[in-house]
Design a protein around this motif. Sequence first.
Motif, PDB file in Angstrom:
ATOM      1  N   TYR A   1      44.562  51.000  46.888  1.00 41.70           N
ATOM      2  CA  TYR A   1      43.990  51.895  45.888  1.00 41.70           C
ATOM      3  C   TYR A   1      43.116  51.085  44.956  1.00 41.70           C
ATOM      4  CZ  TYR A   1      47.658  50.302  42.590  1.00 41.70           C
ATOM      5  OH  TYR A   1      48.478  49.560  41.782  1.00 41.70           O
ATOM      6  N   ALA A   2      42.371  51.771  44.124  1.00 39.73           N
ATOM      7  CA  ALA A   2      41.488  51.107  43.174  1.00 39.73           C
ATOM      8  C   ALA A   2      41.696  51.704  41.794  1.00 39.73           C
ATOM      9  CB  ALA A   2      40.030  51.253  43.607  1.00 39.73           C
ATOM     10  N   VAL A   3      41.329  50.913  40.784  1.00 37.63           N
ATOM     11  CA  VAL A   3      41.386  51.361  39.400  1.00 37.63           C
ATOM     12  C   VAL A   3      39.998  51.159  38.802  1.00 37.63           C
ATOM     13  CG1 VAL A   3      42.531  51.142  37.171  1.00 37.63           C
ATOM     14  CG2 VAL A   3      43.788  50.633  39.275  1.00 37.63           C
ATOM     15  N   ARG A   4      39.395  52.229  38.345  1.00 37.40           N
ATOM     16  CA  ARG A   4      38.080  52.162  37.725  1.00 37.40           C
ATOM     17  C   ARG A   4      38.238  52.197  36.217  1.00 37.40           C
ATOM     18  NH1 ARG A   4      35.854  56.649  41.773  1.00 37.40           N
ATOM     19  NH2 ARG A   4      35.041  55.333  43.433  1.00 37.40           N
ATOM     20  N   VAL A   5      37.552  51.295  35.548  1.00 32.69           N
ATOM     21  CA  VAL A   5      37.564  51.239  34.091  1.00 32.69           C
ATOM     22  C   VAL A   5      36.126  51.403  33.606  1.00 32.69           C
ATOM     23  CG1 VAL A   5      38.176  49.883  32.059  1.00 32.69           C
ATOM     24  CG2 VAL A   5      39.548  49.684  34.150  1.00 32.69           C
ATOM     25  N   THR A   6      35.868  52.445  32.852  1.00 36.75           N
ATOM     26  CA  THR A   6      34.527  52.701  32.352  1.00 36.75           C
ATOM     27  C   THR A   6      34.583  52.939  30.854  1.00 36.75           C
ATOM     28  OG1 THR A   6      34.758  55.049  32.871  1.00 36.75           O
ATOM     29  CG2 THR A   6      33.689  53.675  34.522  1.00 36.75           C
ATOM     30  N   GLY A   7      33.524  52.544  30.177  1.00 33.05           N
ATOM     31  CA  GLY A   7      33.436  52.747  28.742  1.00 33.05           C
ATOM     32  C   GLY A   7      32.355  51.871  28.152  1.00 33.05           C
ATOM     33  N   PRO A   8      31.852  52.202  26.983  1.00 41.44           N
ATOM     34  CA  PRO A   8      30.743  51.457  26.382  1.00 41.44           C
ATOM     35  C   PRO A   8      31.183  50.089  25.864  1.00 41.44           C
ATOM     36  CG  PRO A   8      31.532  53.144  24.876  1.00 41.44           C
ATOM     37  CD  PRO A   8      32.251  53.367  26.170  1.00 41.44           C
ATOM     38  N   GLY A   9      30.393  49.069  26.197  1.00 41.41           N
ATOM     39  CA  GLY A   9      30.595  47.752  25.619  1.00 41.41           C
ATOM     40  C   GLY A   9      31.854  47.031  26.037  1.00 41.41           C
ATOM     41  N   LEU A  10      32.409  47.352  27.175  1.00 41.20           N
ATOM     42  CA  LEU A  10      33.657  46.723  27.602  1.00 41.20           C
ATOM     43  C   LEU A  10      33.391  45.452  28.398  1.00 41.20           C
ATOM     44  CD1 LEU A  10      35.694  49.828  28.827  1.00 41.20           C
ATOM     45  CD2 LEU A  10      35.747  48.742  26.572  1.00 41.20           C
ATOM     46  N   ASP A  11      34.264  44.495  28.263  1.00 43.93           N
ATOM     47  CA  ASP A  11      34.238  43.277  29.058  1.00 43.93           C
ATOM     48  C   ASP A  11      35.614  43.138  29.702  1.00 43.93           C
ATOM     49  OD1 ASP A  11      33.611  40.864  30.191  1.00 43.93           O
ATOM     50  OD2 ASP A  11      34.028  39.691  28.383  1.00 43.93           O
ATOM     51  N   ALA A  12      35.659  42.819  30.984  1.00 46.74           N
ATOM     52  CA  ALA A  12      36.931  42.683  31.689  1.00 46.74           C
ATOM     53  C   ALA A  12      37.040  41.300  32.302  1.00 46.74           C
ATOM     54  CB  ALA A  12      37.061  43.752  32.769  1.00 46.74           C
ATOM     55  N   ARG A  13      38.197  40.690  32.169  1.00 40.39           N
ATOM     56  CA  ARG A  13      38.459  39.384  32.763  1.00 40.39           C
ATOM     57  C   ARG A  13      39.853  39.381  33.377  1.00 40.39           C
ATOM     58  NH1 ARG A  13      36.011  34.436  29.202  1.00 40.39           N
ATOM     59  NH2 ARG A  13      34.046  35.423  28.573  1.00 40.39           N
TER      60      ARG A  13
ATOM     61  N   VAL B   1      44.598  41.952  34.114  1.00 42.13           N
ATOM     62  CA  VAL B   1      43.203  42.061  33.688  1.00 42.13           C
ATOM     63  C   VAL B   1      43.202  42.449  32.214  1.00 42.13           C
ATOM     64  CG1 VAL B   1      41.038  43.348  33.947  1.00 42.13           C
ATOM     65  CG2 VAL B   1      42.362  42.689  35.977  1.00 42.13           C
ATOM     66  N   THR B   2      42.397  41.766  31.426  1.00 43.09           N
ATOM     67  CA  THR B   2      42.240  42.113  30.020  1.00 43.09           C
ATOM     68  C   THR B   2      40.883  42.768  29.814  1.00 43.09           C
ATOM     69  OG1 THR B   2      43.668  40.319  29.264  1.00 43.09           O
ATOM     70  CG2 THR B   2      42.126  41.235  27.659  1.00 43.09           C
ATOM     71  N   VAL B   3      40.903  43.937  29.215  1.00 43.85           N
ATOM     72  CA  VAL B   3      39.687  44.695  28.919  1.00 43.85           C
ATOM     73  C   VAL B   3      39.449  44.613  27.417  1.00 43.85           C
ATOM     74  CG1 VAL B   3      38.535  46.928  29.055  1.00 43.85           C
ATOM     75  CG2 VAL B   3      40.100  46.225  30.879  1.00 43.85           C
ATOM     76  N   ARG B   4      38.313  44.055  27.046  1.00 43.21           N
ATOM     77  CA  ARG B   4      38.017  43.742  25.654  1.00 43.21           C
ATOM     78  C   ARG B   4      36.955  44.696  25.118  1.00 43.21           C
ATOM     79  NH1 ARG B   4      37.447  37.995  23.200  1.00 43.21           N
ATOM     80  NH2 ARG B   4      36.130  38.276  21.367  1.00 43.21           N
ATOM     81  N   GLY B   5      37.244  45.282  23.964  1.00 45.20           N
ATOM     82  CA  GLY B   5      36.267  46.093  23.265  1.00 45.20           C
ATOM     83  C   GLY B   5      35.733  45.353  22.061  1.00 45.20           C
ATOM     84  N   GLY B   6      35.367  46.089  21.024  1.00 41.27           N
ATOM     85  CA  GLY B   6      34.835  45.479  19.822  1.00 41.27           C
ATOM     86  C   GLY B   6      35.885  45.386  18.735  1.00 41.27           C
ATOM     87  N   PRO B   7      35.506  44.837  17.555  1.00 44.40           N
ATOM     88  CA  PRO B   7      36.474  44.689  16.463  1.00 44.40           C
ATOM     89  C   PRO B   7      36.944  46.016  15.887  1.00 44.40           C
ATOM     90  CG  PRO B   7      34.269  44.062  15.760  1.00 44.40           C
ATOM     91  CD  PRO B   7      34.201  44.226  17.235  1.00 44.40           C
ATOM     92  N   ALA B   8      36.156  47.053  16.043  1.00 43.92           N
ATOM     93  CA  ALA B   8      36.561  48.356  15.517  1.00 43.92           C
ATOM     94  C   ALA B   8      37.344  49.178  16.526  1.00 43.92           C
ATOM     95  CB  ALA B   8      35.334  49.146  15.057  1.00 43.92           C
TER      96      ALA B   8
ATOM     97  N   GLY C   1      29.610  44.459  31.408  1.00 44.70           N
ATOM     98  CA  GLY C   1      28.847  45.519  32.057  1.00 44.70           C
ATOM     99  C   GLY C   1      29.431  46.866  31.745  1.00 44.70           C
ATOM    100  N   PRO C   2      28.842  47.957  32.272  1.00 43.26           N
ATOM    101  CA  PRO C   2      29.290  49.304  31.915  1.00 43.26           C
ATOM    102  C   PRO C   2      30.575  49.734  32.593  1.00 43.26           C
ATOM    103  CG  PRO C   2      27.493  49.387  33.497  1.00 43.26           C
ATOM    104  CD  PRO C   2      27.653  47.946  33.115  1.00 43.26           C
ATOM    105  N   GLY C   3      30.945  49.117  33.706  1.00 46.43           N
ATOM    106  CA  GLY C   3      32.124  49.581  34.414  1.00 46.43           C
ATOM    107  C   GLY C   3      32.714  48.506  35.295  1.00 46.43           C
ATOM    108  N   TRP C   4      34.019  48.658  35.578  1.00 45.63           N
ATOM    109  CA  TRP C   4      34.750  47.655  36.336  1.00 45.63           C
ATOM    110  C   TRP C   4      35.640  48.365  37.351  1.00 45.63           C
ATOM    111  CZ3 TRP C   4      33.544  42.647  35.060  1.00 45.63           C
ATOM    112  CH2 TRP C   4      32.856  42.485  33.840  1.00 45.63           C
ATOM    113  N   ARG C   5      35.945  47.614  38.407  1.00 44.43           N
ATOM    114  CA  ARG C   5      36.794  48.165  39.465  1.00 44.43           C
ATOM    115  C   ARG C   5      37.827  47.110  39.846  1.00 44.43           C
ATOM    116  NH1 ARG C   5      36.170  52.000  43.760  1.00 44.43           N
ATOM    117  NH2 ARG C   5      37.291  51.403  45.655  1.00 44.43           N
ATOM    118  N   VAL C   6      39.088  47.507  39.808  1.00 46.69           N
ATOM    119  CA  VAL C   6      40.174  46.642  40.254  1.00 46.69           C
ATOM    120  C   VAL C   6      40.660  47.175  41.597  1.00 46.69           C
ATOM    121  CG1 VAL C   6      42.434  45.684  39.723  1.00 46.69           C
ATOM    122  CG2 VAL C   6      40.853  46.230  37.860  1.00 46.69           C
TER     123      VAL C   6
END
Length: 740
Positions: free
Chosen positions: A273-285, A292-299, A259-264
Amino acid sequence: MTVDREAVVARHRVVVRGILGQSPLAVGNGEFAFTLDVTGLQSLPGRYPLPDRYGQGTGTLLGTMAQWGWHSVPPRPEQAHGLASVTRPYDTAHGRVDYVDLGGSLSATEQSGLTASEEWLRGNPHRLDLGRIGLWTADADGPPDPAELSGVHQDLDLATGIVTSRFRWRGRRFTVRTAAHPDRDAVGIEVTARDGPPVGFTLAFPYGSQAWGNAADWSRPEAHRTTLLRDDGSAGRDGSGPDPGSGSGSGVTDGPGPGPGWRVERVLDATRYAVRVTGPGLDARRTGPHHVTVRGGPAGCSAVVEFVRDGAPGPDASAARHEGAADGTGQLFAASAAGWASFWASGAAVDLSGSTDGRAPELERRIVLSQYLTRVHCAGSTPPAETGLTANSWRGKFHLEMHWWHAAHFAAWGRPGLLERGLAWYETILPAARATARGQRLPGARWPKQTGPDGEETPSDIGPFLLWQQPHPIHLAELLRRARPDDPGVVERWAPLVLDTAAFMAALPEHTTRGFELAPPLVPAQESYAADRRGMRNPTFELAYWAWALRVADDWRARAGLPRDGRWRRIAARLVRPRVRDGVYAAVDVPPYTLRTDHPSMLGALGVVPRTPLVDPATMERTLLSVLADWDWDSAWGWDFPMAAMTATRLGRADLAPGVLLLDRPKNHYLPNGHNRQDDSLPLYLPGNGGLLAAVALMAGGWEGGPGTAPGAARGGVPGGAPGFGRGWTVRHEGFVPLP
């Protein structure tokens, strides 16, 4: 003659071509800082160690900290007794008084004999490392092995606040750009990689640490909770396998796709407190109880990671600071560049490039980098720790006697708003300071020495007995007034702080047949005399500071429309004169008079403190020469060198001031990143950086009525130009506010 500010700043951009374990770079804004390694993130914490102290465990310099980020470990029953359990009676000129004290002993390497309450009160609250961000790739089992990195080239562009890190890892070329938002607790991360599997970053979260220096405790995963959610409130993805409801209580369940954004969400006892992670095409697990691992694309990937206060102890932050998500990385990098451009264009500037003295390039480097570092670490809504927002010297607590060294220069350099932020914190603890004074049978406010956001004193056999932090609010408020002479709101705002401070100062001295004396119990700025606090009297620096500050406070009464207090001036005039022995000022008025180690604090009586009738310049000049001749400078501290340079400047000894400011001694060493290193346990020391800027302000910009107050730029050696620089120095400067 106008200073070419862009050229001065550009000369000192920091370039790193390998792992410098003592000298990491940082981005930040005064309220928030992110200290990073050569990967542009915090992938290699073990290669940037903060050595052990008191046997409490090694930490790292790679911290993520905010002014609001504090934590306390819940006390055990035997610890939960408060300050009342650590007070001891002392005989004073005003009767028998209970002081917060310390029954055990401390040294540079160990502490012993502390009660359970003392241990807890010294360790809590402590500043919290909010989280570690490390580089990740899909084809690696963990963070980079330093041996696998090659082609390292890292660049801190001071003009924009952006760090660009280039390196090769596992045969791939990486470029990582990192910056902090100028107004939010957010870091922008842009990772670009060539030819390979997906890349991204990991987030790891520790418990709070009561240890000296180390702000993270990784040994207690069961003591805190980490929850991963979508920004819309739905559950995040669990990539770790175990039941997410077990063990740490992470509260993570399998959820929908990227999705477009994540909240820890983070819960550590009363700290949230909270940590917001936002960015295009991100996946968080979630990949571990607190990972938490935040995954982008190959580039590569692009993300903004924002840390958001939610009920954490500390000064109130503006609502606007934490509303919504920070902009994307493009907007964040642009905001960083605009914020730093505004900073460098404001206030004062110094150009030493025309000097023939071979030390000029190094001094100019220290000046520029100290401006950057104090803006990142010392310009927040509370006074800073001595290691700023990087590590937890003294558990991250503030040392208020150091606040002048951290922040006075902001006003002298024409940036009073950066000083005003931290000074406002004193208003929040004014009731506590008044209560301390009342407990000592005195009016007004007595300020603590070592404290956290609540203003509560820390048990110590030194801190509660120090005096020289007391005049600082008067001095700092006076610097603000001078920087804004046409703003009547300055006096209106700060007069209550000034007058409460002075009321205590006027009541404290003991009236004897000699005059008014600073009487026991006390510990002078030169803390070598702490064991003699029950008999200590009349330290030279504090006497002069008392005399000057009481006169200034009385002037503030008049400016505030109040009648003058003749008693304040009488006390200032009748304070005992500092003791003179063998033609020079002693440090204190009783044996052993002067120990020639630690701070040569008597120099501050004419240097940090403007000239007063209490101090004879000829005697002070002999004192300065005596100190320069045989002081144990290896035992001095980073601010002692600027202090001596200020004394030399006010005495008209421009031939001495630059030399002592640049004296080649271990604790006057400035690392490639600009930090003033002291030793292994204090690998950075911001009072040295701030003190250097205060000294340069005096040496270049002069003082009221002194030889350095002529308008416009100046050249060293020209009367009225730069009074602290002599032959060999060409000093172009602009924008300084003359000191008192």
